[in-house]
Design a protein around this motif. Structure first.
Motif: not given
Length: 81
Positions: A1-27
């Motif tokens: 089992v991986p101990s960390d996210l891969d690069a693509a999942d890290k980018r996605q997490k970073d994008q989502w962490s900058k969002m909130s509310g409706a923008a986050f829900d939609k993305a």
């Protein structure tokens, strides 16, 4: 089992962490629909033409659940977009 996210999942997490509310829900829901469509396609392929009988049976048994999840994701996405 991986101990960390891969690069693509890290980018996605970073994008989502900058969002909130409706923008986050939609993305988030757009990504859930995309991922579920991919999963359903892979499970359909395995259920139809898999080489390992146990894996093929698992894919066939699990496919209806994934299709239900895709339907729910699509319905939720339609409400938030």
């Amino acid at each position: 089992v991986p101990s960390d996210l891969d690069a693509a999942d890290k980018r996605q997490k970073d994008q989502w962490s900058k969002m909130s509310g409706a923008a986050f829900d939609k993305a988030y829901m757009a990504d859930m629909v995309k991922d579920h469509k991919k999963d359903v396609a892979e499970f359909k392929k395995e259920a139809a033409s898999g080489k390992d009988p146990d894996v093929k049976a698992f894919a066939g048994k699990t496919l209806p659940t994934l299709e239900d999840h895709l339907k729910m994701a699509e319905e939720t996405y339609a409400k938030v977009k």
